[in-house]
Design a protein around this motif. Sequence first.
Motif, PDB file in Angstrom:
ATOM      1  N   PRO A  26      37.434  54.760  88.801  1.00  0.00           N
ATOM      2  CA  PRO A  26      36.689  53.970  87.686  1.00  0.00           C
ATOM      3  C   PRO A  26      35.551  54.866  87.175  1.00  0.00           C
ATOM      4  O   PRO A  26      35.065  55.804  87.957  1.00  0.00           O
ATOM      5  CB  PRO A  26      35.949  52.837  88.565  1.00  0.00           C
ATOM      6  CG  PRO A  26      36.896  52.579  89.905  1.00  0.00           C
ATOM      7  CD  PRO A  26      37.360  54.255  90.016  1.00  0.00           C
ATOM      8  N   CYS A  30      29.591  53.802  83.165  1.00  0.00           N
ATOM      9  CA  CYS A  30      29.915  52.625  82.489  1.00  0.00           C
ATOM     10  C   CYS A  30      30.122  51.675  83.744  1.00  0.00           C
ATOM     11  O   CYS A  30      30.327  50.432  83.597  1.00  0.00           O
ATOM     12  CB  CYS A  30      30.825  52.325  81.475  1.00  0.00           C
ATOM     13  SG  CYS A  30      32.355  52.469  81.830  1.00  0.00           S
ATOM     14  N   SER A  31      30.308  52.079  84.951  1.00  0.00           N
ATOM     15  CA  SER A  31      30.954  51.369  86.189  1.00  0.00           C
ATOM     16  C   SER A  31      32.107  50.777  85.847  1.00  0.00           C
ATOM     17  O   SER A  31      32.504  49.646  86.466  1.00  0.00           O
ATOM     18  CB  SER A  31      29.809  50.312  86.645  1.00  0.00           C
ATOM     19  OG  SER A  31      28.477  51.090  86.881  1.00  0.00           O
ATOM     20  N   GLY A  32      32.992  51.291  85.103  1.00  0.00           N
ATOM     21  CA  GLY A  32      34.410  50.923  84.932  1.00  0.00           C
ATOM     22  C   GLY A  32      34.529  49.560  84.190  1.00  0.00           C
ATOM     23  O   GLY A  32      35.225  48.796  84.175  1.00  0.00           O
ATOM     24  N   ILE A  33      33.312  49.461  83.373  1.00  0.00           N
ATOM     25  CA  ILE A  33      33.230  48.303  82.207  1.00  0.00           C
ATOM     26  C   ILE A  33      34.067  48.732  80.914  1.00  0.00           C
ATOM     27  O   ILE A  33      34.479  48.038  80.187  1.00  0.00           O
ATOM     28  CB  ILE A  33      32.063  47.735  81.885  1.00  0.00           C
ATOM     29  CG1 ILE A  33      31.527  47.136  83.499  1.00  0.00           C
ATOM     30  CG2 ILE A  33      31.751  46.708  80.968  1.00  0.00           C
ATOM     31  CD1 ILE A  33      29.885  46.905  83.296  1.00  0.00           C
ATOM     32  N   GLY A  34      33.672  49.923  80.559  1.00  0.00           N
ATOM     33  CA  GLY A  34      34.077  50.592  79.392  1.00  0.00           C
ATOM     34  C   GLY A  34      33.206  50.563  78.192  1.00  0.00           C
ATOM     35  O   GLY A  34      33.517  51.357  77.154  1.00  0.00           O
ATOM     36  N   ARG A  36      28.836  50.387  77.187  1.00  0.00           N
ATOM     37  CA  ARG A  36      27.217  50.251  77.907  1.00  0.00           C
ATOM     38  C   ARG A  36      26.400  49.670  76.840  1.00  0.00           C
ATOM     39  O   ARG A  36      26.677  49.608  75.638  1.00  0.00           O
ATOM     40  CB  ARG A  36      26.965  51.832  77.787  1.00  0.00           C
ATOM     41  CG  ARG A  36      27.920  52.671  78.767  1.00  0.00           C
ATOM     42  CD  ARG A  36      27.394  54.065  78.932  1.00  0.00           C
ATOM     43  NE  ARG A  36      26.166  54.021  79.529  1.00  0.00           N
ATOM     44  CZ  ARG A  36      25.202  54.841  79.377  1.00  0.00           C
ATOM     45  NH1 ARG A  36      25.542  56.106  78.645  1.00  0.00           N
ATOM     46  NH2 ARG A  36      24.123  54.969  79.876  1.00  0.00           N
ATOM     47  N   THR A  37      25.432  48.892  77.252  1.00  0.00           N
ATOM     48  CA  THR A  37      24.464  48.233  76.359  1.00  0.00           C
ATOM     49  C   THR A  37      23.253  49.114  76.226  1.00  0.00           C
ATOM     50  O   THR A  37      22.759  49.678  77.479  1.00  0.00           O
ATOM     51  CB  THR A  37      24.090  47.011  77.047  1.00  0.00           C
ATOM     52  OG1 THR A  37      23.559  47.186  78.394  1.00  0.00           O
ATOM     53  CG2 THR A  37      25.532  45.991  76.875  1.00  0.00           C
ATOM     54  N   CYS A  45      31.638  53.481  75.944  1.00  0.00           N
ATOM     55  CA  CYS A  45      31.399  54.577  76.782  1.00  0.00           C
ATOM     56  C   CYS A  45      31.743  55.897  76.212  1.00  0.00           C
ATOM     57  O   CYS A  45      33.010  56.104  75.933  1.00  0.00           O
ATOM     58  CB  CYS A  45      31.775  54.188  78.382  1.00  0.00           C
ATOM     59  SG  CYS A  45      31.485  55.668  79.419  1.00  0.00           S
ATOM     60  N   ARG A  52      37.927  52.770  80.682  1.00  0.00           N
ATOM     61  CA  ARG A  52      37.450  52.211  81.784  1.00  0.00           C
ATOM     62  C   ARG A  52      37.855  53.233  83.038  1.00  0.00           C
ATOM     63  O   ARG A  52      37.503  52.949  84.298  1.00  0.00           O
ATOM     64  CB  ARG A  52      37.575  50.751  82.337  1.00  0.00           C
ATOM     65  CG  ARG A  52      37.083  49.911  81.185  1.00  0.00           C
ATOM     66  CD  ARG A  52      37.475  48.369  81.646  1.00  0.00           C
ATOM     67  NE  ARG A  52      38.717  48.095  81.129  1.00  0.00           N
ATOM     68  CZ  ARG A  52      39.214  47.040  81.172  1.00  0.00           C
ATOM     69  NH1 ARG A  52      38.772  45.974  82.021  1.00  0.00           N
ATOM     70  NH2 ARG A  52      40.328  46.950  80.577  1.00  0.00           N
TER      71      ARG A  52
END
Length: 86
Positions: A26, A30-34, A36-37, A45, A52
Amino acid sequence: MALASLLILLTTAGYAVLCTVKPFAPCRKCSGIGVRTRGRAVIVCRRCHGTRARLRIGRRLLNNSRTIHAHGTRPHATDRKATPWQ
């Protein structure tokens, strides 16, 4: 001393097996989210490009060593003998 060497060898072998079985990890950014906010903005990302997952360092080293070996051992197009019909 021998125990420490054995522990390092087992850890390295375990990581090599992990890189072979599961080459992707991962994304840490982005912690594996894909995505970023940033405030209200949602941005893909930059490290993983939204997939991801990232290629593990050990797997990247293995792929590079395979490529180097392949380029050093395979015959090149310029090394082949010319045939009369070419």
